[in-house]
Design an enzyme around this catalytic site. Structure first.
Site, short mmCIF file in Angstrom:
data_model
loop_
_atom_site.label_atom_id
_atom_site.label_comp_id
_atom_site.label_asym_id
_atom_site.label_seq_id
_atom_site.Cartn_x
_atom_site.Cartn_y
_atom_site.Cartn_z
N ASP A 242 -22.06 -27.98 -64.34
CA ASP A 242 -23.47 -27.69 -64.07
C ASP A 242 -24.18 -27.39 -65.39
O ASP A 242 -23.73 -27.85 -66.44
CB ASP A 242 -23.57 -26.53 -63.06
CG ASP A 242 -24.84 -26.63 -62.23
OD1 ASP A 242 -25.93 -26.66 -62.82
OD2 ASP A 242 -24.75 -26.67 -60.99
N HIS A 265 -25.12 -30.28 -67.07
CA HIS A 265 -26.50 -30.64 -66.74
C HIS A 265 -27.49 -30.24 -67.83
O HIS A 265 -28.69 -30.20 -67.60
CB HIS A 265 -26.91 -30.00 -65.40
CG HIS A 265 -26.08 -30.47 -64.24
ND1 HIS A 265 -26.25 -30.01 -62.96
CD2 HIS A 265 -25.07 -31.37 -64.17
CE1 HIS A 265 -25.39 -30.61 -62.14
NE2 HIS A 265 -24.66 -31.44 -62.86
#
Ligand SMILES: *[C@@H]1O[C@H](CO)[C@@H](O)[C@H](O)[C@H]1NC(C)=O
Ligand SMILES: *[C@@H]1O[C@H](CO)[C@@H](O)[C@H](O)[C@H]1NC(C)=O
Length: 416
Positions: A242, A265
């Site tokens: 993430d 991310h």
């Protein structure tokens, strides 16, 4: 004469005793206090005992975790302490490996959360403290150095991947309501959820962190900062499933330097504005960062919902992108699954954002994307010296509801 010398010596000794230097700081070793270095028993009781002794010490004291593997259930180290405390870790702290790991080790609490875990929504786990493995709370003057934190997250990820009803999972290291904290040289691997959360703190330095979890692991953000002022992240290698760094509401004066990110991310301010009443984010700097193969680079993201939230004063500079999707992106249209976004329009006001010296390659045709809110346009957005390609082709820019200007080298051509 000899007698006089002896007397003098004796007096000197007396004086020395009287003006004694403080005794060497006490070190409380968890193995001496009964911890098993072979992972055979829960180290929480001896660790808490060591913390208690160090925390009550009138002089700065240390907790030492020597080399070894120490099984650890959920623990909260509470302040305030009488003096600053140093936690020195040479070994590895391991969360109980079961599905739900640390959370499940504490009876039924985890099970009651049932399938609510937002396992498939990317950065959907907005509440940064659902369950917590290792917590330092209310401490003034703390250093945590060295060591490895192993969150044993694989079992929980497998549960989520099978779409069964899973426990929420736990953040590995939480610093909450604390001041003057240094975390240096700590390695965090395989957290169930976030690796490190800083919440409600002032003056926190995170130095030389190594953070790793598989690219496919859900919600394993590297560092999440929220409701905190003067946090510095200096020198970190972050590979997760993430956000490498995620920035939540109420963050001010955040400084990030020399971070290598990817996979993951990217560095993300947001998601903001999920709730109506929300603190803003001010004065964030990211400088000298490298992104490789991440699904975003420098991102500001808000829910498409009404909100009092804002982002003001962000400076991104000297950033290299290698094969990064959405290297520069402002996305105010976030609204996945189950949450209602009545007008699909964000109230979060984004202003004074500068991008300077951003270079490298984009993995998406649109390399610069300002997708701002219809009702609260992005204002004072500045680009300077941006050079991003899409493979060997030129990349594109896209602008919606954004005001600003560009200068210097600009490839793709600016749409501001
Ligand atoms: C912005 O944050 C930096 C730390 O990153 C701090 O040194 C500086 O004083 C802050 N600026 C303002 C105007 O508060
Ligand atoms: C901007 O956001 C809208 C709504 O989510 C989306 O349909 C559109 O594709 C986005 N534009 C770009 C260039 O990403």
């Amino acid at each position: 004469m000899e007698k006089l010398e002896q007397t003098f010596f004796f007096l000197l000794l007396l004086l020395l005793e009287f003006f004694q230097l403080p005794p060497a700081a006490a070190v409380y070793d968890v193995v001496e206090l009964g911890a098993a270095a072979d992972g055979s028993a829960d180290s929480a009781p001896p660790l808490l005992r060591a913390w208690d002794l160090a925390c009550r010490s009138p002089l700065p004291a240390a907790v030492h975790v020597p080399v070894g593997r120490f099984l650890l259930s959920k623990v909260t180290f509470k302040g305030p302490c009488r003096s600053p405390v140093a936690v020195k870790i040479d070994g590895t702290l391991v969360a109980a490996a079961s599905h739900g790991g640390a959370a499940a080790s504490h009876g039924g609490a985890a099970a009651s959360h049932g399938g609510a875990a937002a396992s498939h929504g990317g950065a959907a786990a907005v509440d940064p403290i659902p369950e917590r493995w290792i917590v330092f709370d209310g401490v003034r003057g703390l250093s945590i150095t060295g060591g490895t934190l192993d969150g044993s997250g694989a079992a929980l990820w497998a549960c989520k991947a099978a779409r069964r009803s899973c426990p929420t999972g736990a953040t590995s290291l939480t610093l909450s309501n604390s001041e003057d904290v240094v975390v240096a040289g700590v390695k965090s691997v395989d957290s169930e959820l976030y690796h490190v959360v800083v919440h409600g703190c002032r003056r926190v330095k995170l130095q030389s962190l190594q953070i790793a979890a598989p690219a496919s692991s859900p919600n394993t953000d590297g560092v999440h900062v929220q409701m905190s002022t003067a946090v510095t992240i200096y020198g970190a290698a972050i590979r997760t499933g993430d956000d490498c760094v995620s920035v939540g509401p109420g963050t001010a004066d955040l400084f990030i330097e020399r971070v290598a990110c990817g996979p993951g991310h990217g560095i993300s301010i947001g998601s903001l504005g999920k709730t109506y009443e929300e603190e803003g984010v001010t004065n964030v700097t990211v400088t000298w960062a490298v992104f490789a193969g991440s699904s975003n680079g420098l991102r500001i993201k808000s829910w498409a919902r009404p909100s009092t939230g804002f982002v003001k004063g962000v400076f991104f500079q000297h950033v290299l992108m290698w094969d990064v999707q959405n290297p520069i992106i402002v996305d105010q249209n976030y609204c996945p699954h189950a949450v209602s976004c009545p007008k699909q329009d964000s109230g979060v006001r984004i202003s004074e954002v500068r991008f300077n010296d951003i270079r490298g390659s984009s993995a998406t045709p649109v390399a610069v994307n300002f997708n701002c809110s219809r009702s609260s346009r992005c204002t004072d957005i500045f680009l300077q010296d941006v050079k991003l390609t899409f493979g060997d082709r030129p990349a594109k820019s896209s602008c919606s509801h954004v005001d600003g200007a560009a200068s210097g080298v600009m490839s793709p051509p600016s749409c501001l």
